[in-house]
Design an enzyme around this catalytic site. Sequence first.
Site, PDB file in Angstrom:
ATOM      1  N   CYS A 154       9.979  -3.332  12.373  1.00  0.00           N
ATOM      2  CA  CYS A 154       9.819  -4.043  13.634  1.00  0.00           C
ATOM      3  C   CYS A 154       8.787  -3.408  14.563  1.00  0.00           C
ATOM      4  O   CYS A 154       8.999  -3.293  15.763  1.00  0.00           O
ATOM      5  CB  CYS A 154      11.153  -4.142  14.357  1.00  0.00           C
ATOM      6  SG  CYS A 154      12.218  -5.321  13.573  1.00  0.00           S
ATOM      7  N   ASN A 168      11.960  -5.928   7.167  1.00  0.00           N
ATOM      8  CA  ASN A 168      13.118  -5.556   7.988  1.00  0.00           C
ATOM      9  C   ASN A 168      14.138  -4.744   7.211  1.00  0.00           C
ATOM     10  O   ASN A 168      14.253  -4.821   5.994  1.00  0.00           O
ATOM     11  CB  ASN A 168      13.765  -6.806   8.586  1.00  0.00           C
ATOM     12  CG  ASN A 168      14.456  -7.630   7.537  1.00  0.00           C
ATOM     13  OD1 ASN A 168      15.633  -7.439   7.261  1.00  0.00           O
ATOM     14  ND2 ASN A 168      13.722  -8.536   6.898  1.00  0.00           N
ATOM     15  N   PHE A 169      14.865  -3.979   7.977  1.00  0.00           N
ATOM     16  CA  PHE A 169      15.750  -2.986   7.440  1.00  0.00           C
ATOM     17  C   PHE A 169      16.993  -3.587   6.801  1.00  0.00           C
ATOM     18  O   PHE A 169      17.467  -3.137   5.760  1.00  0.00           O
ATOM     19  CB  PHE A 169      16.135  -2.036   8.567  1.00  0.00           C
ATOM     20  CG  PHE A 169      16.503  -0.725   8.040  1.00  0.00           C
ATOM     21  CD1 PHE A 169      15.533   0.092   7.502  1.00  0.00           C
ATOM     22  CD2 PHE A 169      17.810  -0.317   8.020  1.00  0.00           C
ATOM     23  CE1 PHE A 169      15.862   1.303   6.949  1.00  0.00           C
ATOM     24  CE2 PHE A 169      18.148   0.889   7.479  1.00  0.00           C
ATOM     25  CZ  PHE A 169      17.171   1.703   6.948  1.00  0.00           C
ATOM     26  N   ARG A 174      -8.404  -5.705 -21.298  1.00  0.00           N
ATOM     27  CA  ARG A 174      -8.661  -4.429 -20.625  1.00  0.00           C
ATOM     28  C   ARG A 174      -7.366  -3.663 -20.362  1.00  0.00           C
ATOM     29  O   ARG A 174      -7.318  -2.448 -20.359  1.00  0.00           O
ATOM     30  CB  ARG A 174      -9.390  -4.657 -19.299  1.00  0.00           C
ATOM     31  CG  ARG A 174     -10.732  -5.303 -19.455  1.00  0.00           C
ATOM     32  CD  ARG A 174     -11.617  -4.526 -20.439  1.00  0.00           C
ATOM     33  NE  ARG A 174     -12.970  -5.016 -20.470  1.00  0.00           N
ATOM     34  CZ  ARG A 174     -13.407  -6.039 -21.194  1.00  0.00           C
ATOM     35  NH1 ARG A 174     -12.572  -6.693 -21.989  1.00  0.00           N
ATOM     36  NH2 ARG A 174     -14.671  -6.421 -21.139  1.00  0.00           N
TER      37      ARG A 174
END
Length: 339
Positions: A181, A126-127, A7
């Site tokens: 956060c 998280n950054f 597919r």
Amino acid sequence: MNERYSRQILFPGIGKEGQAKISSKHVLIIGAGALGSGSSEILARAGVGKITIIDRDYVEASNLQRQQLYTEEDVVEKLPKAAAAEKRLRAINSDVEVRAIIGDATPELLEELAAGVDVMIDATDNFETRMAMNDVAQKYNLPWIYGACVGSFGMTFSIIPGKTPCLNCLLRAIPLQGMTCDTGGIISPTVQMVIAHQTAEALKMLAEDWEAVRTSFVSFDLWRNQYTSLKMSKAKFAGCLSCGEERTYPYLDHENMTKTTVLCGRDTVQIRPSAAGKISLERLAGQLSSLGYAVKGNPYLLSVEMEAERMVIFQDGRALIHGTKDLTHAKSIYQRILG
Ligand SMILES: [Zn+2]
């Protein structure tokens, strides 16, 4: 192989050629939480050649609402997400080479893992890790797909070094830091929407249909019925320290790595030992039991019950201390148990 992927091969954007490319590629997924479990499942089913997935956490009951690879059995066994994900992905598609890493995606490890990778997917919470991924991507010329979500709100952006602005450039235009956060909860469709965007972009990149790759920044709110697509071509900043002419890759500075972190939205502190080395969990379990601690575990981790806290120790000496956000207190617990 053709029957299994028929597919996808019929889909004009991919075809036989695209499928052959997809099956020869390597994707690195940072995080095996909600975004990582969804992305890795879709890409394993799509027949990507190799998937490397890394995660520092283990499966808990509150994950099951949206982290689609995991089961109640994984919760009971406290399996590390990476180990549980590996088992499940192999069961889904045995053609795919799966490498799972239980650990923290430090800049050092990210640089090591970047070799031979074709596309990287952001599935972190998280950054700090995202910015390290951004620097690694620029340094090793690796396309990657940013994604974040909270509540019913999500956003995603494809970053191609040399072509699009990087995440550090984007920070000047969009307040991305507010996305991390958050303790405000999340619904599963938000996750699925970000995953749909991220994996569609990944398939375009893997099939090398670069023209099709989205260059706009997408954000949406599924509860408020909002959908925005922002042009980002002007966001590239010449003085960017990550992708500009005088770049320094500030987030790869190993010296600046935090060893002790409060985990996002949780009453948990992570402590990473400064010297890496494997510890014998079996021996430690014996010692702690003889000191009167209630200890449970599996081959990957030990869970130690204390009066107010619970500490989970991994083979590499890394520990999660649940029940506190106080870094100093968490460190003293760590030292008490691991010396
Ligand atoms: Zn930049």
